[in-house]
Write a protein that holds these residues in place. Structure first.
Motif, PDB file in Angstrom:
ATOM      1  N   THR A 141     -34.922 135.766 -34.006  1.00 17.94           N
ATOM      2  CA  THR A 141     -33.994 135.452 -35.096  1.00 17.94           C
ATOM      3  C   THR A 141     -34.728 134.907 -36.317  1.00 17.94           C
ATOM      4  N   ALA A 142     -35.742 134.099 -36.105  1.00 17.85           N
ATOM      5  CA  ALA A 142     -36.523 133.561 -37.230  1.00 17.85           C
ATOM      6  C   ALA A 142     -37.245 134.687 -37.964  1.00 17.85           C
ATOM      7  N   LEU A 143     -37.845 135.610 -37.218  1.00 19.08           N
ATOM      8  CA  LEU A 143     -38.538 136.737 -37.854  1.00 19.08           C
ATOM      9  C   LEU A 143     -37.559 137.594 -38.658  1.00 19.08           C
ATOM     10  N   GLN A 144     -36.354 137.783 -38.119  1.00 21.80           N
ATOM     11  CA  GLN A 144     -35.349 138.558 -38.850  1.00 21.80           C
ATOM     12  C   GLN A 144     -34.914 137.826 -40.117  1.00 21.80           C
ATOM     13  N   GLU A 145     -34.753 136.518 -40.036  1.00 24.09           N
ATOM     14  CA  GLU A 145     -34.368 135.734 -41.208  1.00 24.09           C
ATOM     15  C   GLU A 145     -35.469 135.720 -42.261  1.00 24.09           C
ATOM     16  N   ILE A 146     -36.716 135.660 -41.841  1.00 29.65           N
ATOM     17  CA  ILE A 146     -37.841 135.715 -42.779  1.00 29.65           C
ATOM     18  C   ILE A 146     -37.862 137.067 -43.489  1.00 29.65           C
ATOM     19  N   ARG A 147     -37.642 138.151 -42.724  1.00 29.78           N
ATOM     20  CA  ARG A 147     -37.590 139.478 -43.325  1.00 29.78           C
ATOM     21  C   ARG A 147     -36.475 139.551 -44.358  1.00 29.78           C
ATOM     22  N   HIS A 148     -35.302 139.049 -44.004  1.00 28.02           N
ATOM     23  CA  HIS A 148     -34.160 139.086 -44.915  1.00 28.02           C
ATOM     24  C   HIS A 148     -34.423 138.231 -46.163  1.00 28.02           C
ATOM     25  N   ALA A 149     -34.941 137.022 -45.975  1.00 28.91           N
ATOM     26  CA  ALA A 149     -35.223 136.138 -47.107  1.00 28.91           C
ATOM     27  C   ALA A 149     -36.241 136.771 -48.051  1.00 28.91           C
ATOM     28  N   ASP A 197     -57.317 129.312 -52.558  1.00 25.01           N
ATOM     29  CA  ASP A 197     -58.021 128.755 -53.711  1.00 25.01           C
ATOM     30  C   ASP A 197     -57.981 129.702 -54.916  1.00 25.01           C
ATOM     31  N   ARG A 198     -57.565 130.944 -54.708  1.00 27.74           N
ATOM     32  CA  ARG A 198     -57.469 131.920 -55.806  1.00 27.74           C
ATOM     33  C   ARG A 198     -56.038 132.088 -56.313  1.00 27.74           C
ATOM     34  N   LEU A 199     -55.123 131.324 -55.745  1.00 24.06           N
ATOM     35  CA  LEU A 199     -53.717 131.408 -56.120  1.00 24.06           C
ATOM     36  C   LEU A 199     -53.279 130.114 -56.781  1.00 24.06           C
ATOM     37  N   SER A 200     -52.300 130.213 -57.670  1.00 22.73           N
ATOM     38  CA  SER A 200     -51.701 128.989 -58.185  1.00 22.73           C
ATOM     39  C   SER A 200     -50.863 128.379 -57.059  1.00 22.73           C
ATOM     40  N   ALA A 201     -50.516 127.122 -57.207  1.00 17.25           N
ATOM     41  CA  ALA A 201     -49.687 126.472 -56.191  1.00 17.25           C
ATOM     42  C   ALA A 201     -48.346 127.190 -56.061  1.00 17.25           C
ATOM     43  N   GLU A 202     -47.813 127.674 -57.157  1.00 12.05           N
ATOM     44  CA  GLU A 202     -46.529 128.380 -57.141  1.00 12.05           C
ATOM     45  C   GLU A 202     -46.648 129.726 -56.423  1.00 12.05           C
ATOM     46  N   GLU A 203     -47.715 130.456 -56.687  1.00 14.58           N
ATOM     47  CA  GLU A 203     -47.928 131.737 -56.005  1.00 14.58           C
ATOM     48  C   GLU A 203     -48.086 131.519 -54.504  1.00 14.58           C
ATOM     49  N   TYR A 204     -48.859 130.500 -54.142  1.00 14.46           N
ATOM     50  CA  TYR A 204     -49.077 130.193 -52.733  1.00 14.46           C
ATOM     51  C   TYR A 204     -47.757 129.847 -52.047  1.00 14.46           C
ATOM     52  N   ALA A 205     -46.961 129.031 -52.696  1.00  6.57           N
ATOM     53  CA  ALA A 205     -45.659 128.659 -52.129  1.00  6.57           C
ATOM     54  C   ALA A 205     -44.756 129.877 -51.983  1.00  6.57           C
ATOM     55  N   MET A 206     -44.790 130.784 -52.949  1.00  6.57           N
ATOM     56  CA  MET A 206     -43.974 131.990 -52.882  1.00  6.57           C
ATOM     57  C   MET A 206     -44.369 132.833 -51.670  1.00  6.57           C
ATOM     58  N   LEU A 207     -45.656 132.959 -51.399  1.00 11.22           N
ATOM     59  CA  LEU A 207     -46.146 133.831 -50.334  1.00 11.22           C
ATOM     60  C   LEU A 207     -46.053 133.203 -48.946  1.00 11.22           C
ATOM     61  N   THR A 208     -46.061 131.887 -48.867  1.00 11.40           N
ATOM     62  CA  THR A 208     -46.087 131.215 -47.563  1.00 11.40           C
ATOM     63  C   THR A 208     -44.880 130.323 -47.299  1.00 11.40           C
ATOM     64  N   VAL A 256     -41.692 130.290 -46.830  1.00 13.64           N
ATOM     65  CA  VAL A 256     -40.602 130.453 -45.874  1.00 13.64           C
ATOM     66  C   VAL A 256     -41.012 130.040 -44.457  1.00 13.64           C
ATOM     67  N   PHE A 257     -42.272 130.132 -44.126  1.00 13.50           N
ATOM     68  CA  PHE A 257     -42.713 129.864 -42.753  1.00 13.50           C
ATOM     69  C   PHE A 257     -42.515 128.415 -42.303  1.00 13.50           C
ATOM     70  N   PRO A 258     -42.820 127.410 -43.127  1.00 15.63           N
ATOM     71  CA  PRO A 258     -42.593 126.035 -42.671  1.00 15.63           C
ATOM     72  C   PRO A 258     -41.134 125.744 -42.307  1.00 15.63           C
ATOM     73  N   SER A 259     -40.201 126.454 -42.924  1.00 15.34           N
ATOM     74  CA  SER A 259     -38.784 126.266 -42.587  1.00 15.34           C
ATOM     75  C   SER A 259     -38.501 126.610 -41.129  1.00 15.34           C
ATOM     76  N   TYR A 260     -39.390 127.384 -40.521  1.00 12.40           N
ATOM     77  CA  TYR A 260     -39.229 127.803 -39.129  1.00 12.40           C
ATOM     78  C   TYR A 260     -40.261 127.149 -38.219  1.00 12.40           C
ATOM     79  N   GLY A 261     -40.875 126.072 -38.706  1.00 14.66           N
ATOM     80  CA  GLY A 261     -41.790 125.305 -37.873  1.00 14.66           C
ATOM     81  C   GLY A 261     -43.227 125.791 -37.852  1.00 14.66           C
ATOM     82  N   VAL A 262     -43.563 126.767 -38.690  1.00 15.16           N
ATOM     83  CA  VAL A 262     -44.942 127.258 -38.753  1.00 15.16           C
ATOM     84  C   VAL A 262     -45.621 126.567 -39.928  1.00 15.16           C
TER      85      VAL A 262
END
Length: 129
Positions: free
Chosen positions: A23-31, A99-110, A112-118
């Motif tokens: 369910t988490a993987l499906q929600e990540i895909r949808h988000a 280190d090659r991404l802005s903090a905003e870019e990094y947050a955009m790419l990663t 969603v995962f902490p919301s699911y405990g990763v």
């Protein structure tokens, strides 16, 4: 370059992401799909890798999801496994080259995962404090 040479923090992320409930993987895909459609997620900022590094990461991610291939394919024929691999790989690329991404870019790419405990490593601009 073998998957054993993938940085430990990236390998730990991949291992944790591959254990997420269906369910988490499906929600990540949808988000992610919603974020892409709204313009809040831009694949153009995903860090690029040379062939050897991408191959090592790709092998690690695919090997990590392999035990769940049947489950993920059955849940979403034609896309469940691919989506899990793709989204995990994208986030892992961001973690590896944060280190090659802005903090905003990094947050955009990663982000969603902490919301699911990763957990994901902190971005260099936002150290743990």
């Amino acid at each position: 370059m073998s998957s054993s040479l993938v940085p430990p923090d990236v390998a730990a992320f991949v291992a944790a992401a591959s254990r997420l409930p269906l369910t988490a993987l499906q929600e990540i895909r949808h988000a992610t799909a919603v974020a892409v459609a709204s313009g809040a997620f831009d694949h153009a900022v995903v860090p690029k890798f040379d062939a050897a590094r991408f191959s090592a990461l790709d092998k690690l991610v695919r090997d990590s999801f392999h035990p769940r291939a049947q489950e993920l394919r059955a849940a979403r024929p034609g896309g469940g496994l691919h989506s899990a691999i793709s989204r995990t790989t994208t986030a892992a690329q961001a973690i590896w080259k944060r280190d090659r991404l802005s903090a905003e870019e990094y947050a955009m790419l990663t982000g969603v995962f902490p919301s699911y405990g990763v957990s994901v490593p902190d971005h260099p601009e936002r150290p743990a404090g």
